[in-house]
Design a protein around this motif. Structure first.
Motif, short mmCIF file in Angstrom:
data_model
loop_
_atom_site.label_atom_id
_atom_site.label_comp_id
_atom_site.label_asym_id
_atom_site.label_seq_id
_atom_site.Cartn_x
_atom_site.Cartn_y
_atom_site.Cartn_z
N SER A 77 -22.45 -59.87 3.25
CA SER A 77 -22.21 -61.24 2.85
C SER A 77 -23.48 -62.09 2.92
O SER A 77 -23.54 -63.18 2.37
N GLY B 1 -22.79 -64.31 0.48
CA GLY B 1 -21.71 -65.24 0.72
C GLY B 1 -21.09 -65.73 -0.58
O GLY B 1 -21.18 -65.07 -1.59
N CYS C 156 -18.69 -67.99 3.47
CA CYS C 156 -17.74 -67.64 2.43
C CYS C 156 -16.39 -68.26 2.74
O CYS C 156 -16.01 -68.40 3.90
N ASN D 257 -16.63 -65.51 -6.14
CA ASN D 257 -15.23 -65.11 -6.02
C ASN D 257 -14.32 -65.99 -6.88
O ASN D 257 -13.12 -65.75 -6.95
N LEU E 5 -13.66 -66.81 1.66
CA LEU E 5 -12.71 -65.70 1.77
C LEU E 5 -13.19 -64.74 2.86
O LEU E 5 -14.29 -64.88 3.39
N ARG E 6 -12.36 -63.77 3.16
CA ARG E 6 -12.71 -62.75 4.15
C ARG E 6 -12.25 -61.40 3.62
O ARG E 6 -11.39 -60.75 4.21
N CYS E 7 -12.81 -60.96 2.50
CA CYS E 7 -12.37 -59.70 1.91
C CYS E 7 -12.48 -58.59 2.95
O CYS E 7 -13.50 -58.47 3.64
N TYR F 219 -13.07 -55.50 3.01
CA TYR F 219 -14.14 -54.49 3.00
C TYR F 219 -15.52 -55.13 3.16
O TYR F 219 -16.52 -54.43 3.15
N CYS F 220 -15.56 -56.46 3.26
CA CYS F 220 -16.86 -57.15 3.30
C CYS F 220 -17.09 -57.91 4.59
O CYS F 220 -18.20 -57.92 5.13
N MET F 221 -16.05 -58.56 5.11
CA MET F 221 -16.23 -59.42 6.28
C MET F 221 -15.11 -59.19 7.29
O MET F 221 -13.97 -58.95 6.89
#
Ligand code: SAM
Ligand code: SF4
Length: 328
Positions: A324, A69, A22, A98, A24-26, A28-30
């Motif tokens: 992810s 991802g 991915c 995203n 991004l690195r949100c 709450y996810c990663m």
């Protein structure tokens, strides 16, 4: 006719994660540093995904969604879309993204046969968007949304994960966008998943609370139905062209109408989002399995669907496949 599981639920929807990577690195996810990445050979090729999808569609699962991802970081994704769009019996082919890379790709994706997109967007404020994704530019996503609309990838749905104290003060701003310019917005309850389930314990906002806030400001919401095969419930503000959806994995137990299977990027068929182990279809694909043998594995995965999960009461263990890699 779709295939039914042991609890008589028709299974008609397959989510296909095409990558665990991915851009991004949100939060709450990663984790900030990302998750351990799969090796190239561990990931199913487009041909392998398409072969399996053909078998699965043959069992009556007619709705396919590409996810990750971030699916748009995988090279040549148009080729997979062409392969999937060509499978007889596919009635819907969509993607969850995203949106960061969408502006430059929307036309090609639509040309390849993609029908529509869901775009994840948790904040309309550039600084906050950057903080929640740890690296994203809001402007890129807004351009992606506009490009998707122009390319006819409609209805574009905007997915907003709501977290108390972080972005829950923007629910009215998102709701206003359903009036002008007419977005379709879906509010999602945050789930207790790796890397940090505390986002869900401290930040959980029940859908009902959001609905009440919106009604207090915009007046009574009108329920609308027939908006897709997913777990969302849809409403409209009076006079709005767009819709407001609520996806409530914590407050509403929608397992009884679960209609989906998930394929991870490394070729595991997961009976349930909370499954810690899937059915290994990659080994079968790579050891010359016949379509009949693949079909038996898919039936096995459908047969392993539990009646429900206890999301909210339990969290996925640290060894579980990260979100992810599953794709939501
Ligand atoms: N990268 C793409 C994206 O963000 O749209 C696709 C994959 S992402 C895992 C799919 C969806 O899962 C996104 O809408 C994301 O917001 C959601 N998601 C990820 N972690 C979540 C969590 N802990 N609770 C609720 N939704 C989550
Ligand atoms: Fe990436 Fe999507 Fe997870 Fe955000 S929610 S880190 S965009 S996979």
């Amino acid at each position: 006719m779709p295939y039914c599981d042991a609890f008589n639920r028709p299974i008609e929807y397959l989510r296909i994660s095409v990558t665990d990577r991915c851009n991004l690195r949100c939060i709450y996810c990663m984790p900030e540093e990302g998750v351990p990445q799969l090796e190239h050979e561990q990931i199913l090729s487009y041909e392998e995904i398409a072969r399996l999808a053909r078998v699965i569609v043959g069992l009556g699962l007619s709705k396919l969604r590409i996810t990750g991802g971030e699916p748009l970081v995988r090279k040549g994704l148009e080729r997979l879309i062409e392969l999937l769009a060509a499978i007889p019996g596919v009635e819907d082919l969509s993607m969850t993204t995203n949106g960061i890379l969408l502006a430059g790709m929307a036309d090609r994706l639509a040309g390849a046969g993609l029908r529509r997109v869901n775009i994840s967007l948790d904040s309309l404020r550039p600084d906050r968007f950057q903080a929640m994704t740890r690296r994203g530019r809001l402007e890129d996503v807004l351009e992606g949304i506009a490009a998707a609309e122009r390319a006819g990838l409609r209805p574009v749905k905007i997915n907003v994960v709501v977290i108390r104290g972080l972005n829950d003060d923007e629910t009215l701003d998102f709701a206003a966008r359903t009036v002008s310019p007419g977005w379709n917005v879906r509010f999602i309850e945050v789930m207790p998943l790796a890397p940090d389930p505390r986002w869900a314990s401290d930040g959980y906002v029940p859908s009902e609370e959001i609905r009440q806030r919106i009604e207090a400001h915009f007046g009574r919401l009108r329920a609308v139905d027939g908006q897709g095969a997913g777990p969302a419930r849809y409403y409209q503000i009076d006079g709005a062209s767009g819709t407001i959806g609520f996806i409530s994995p914590i407050s509403e137990h929608f397992c009884f109408r679960c209609n989906r299977l998930r394929l991870t990027a490394d070729g595991q068929l997961l009976p349930c989002l909370m499954s810690e182990q899937g059915v290994d279809v990659r080994s079968a694909l790579r050891s010359g399995a016949s379509d009949e043998a693949l079909r038996a594995l898919v039936v096995q995965a459908i047969g392993a669907k539990p009646s429900g999960h206890r999301l909210g009461a339990v969290t996925r263990g640290p060894g579980a496949t990260p979100m992810s890699r599953i794709g939501g």
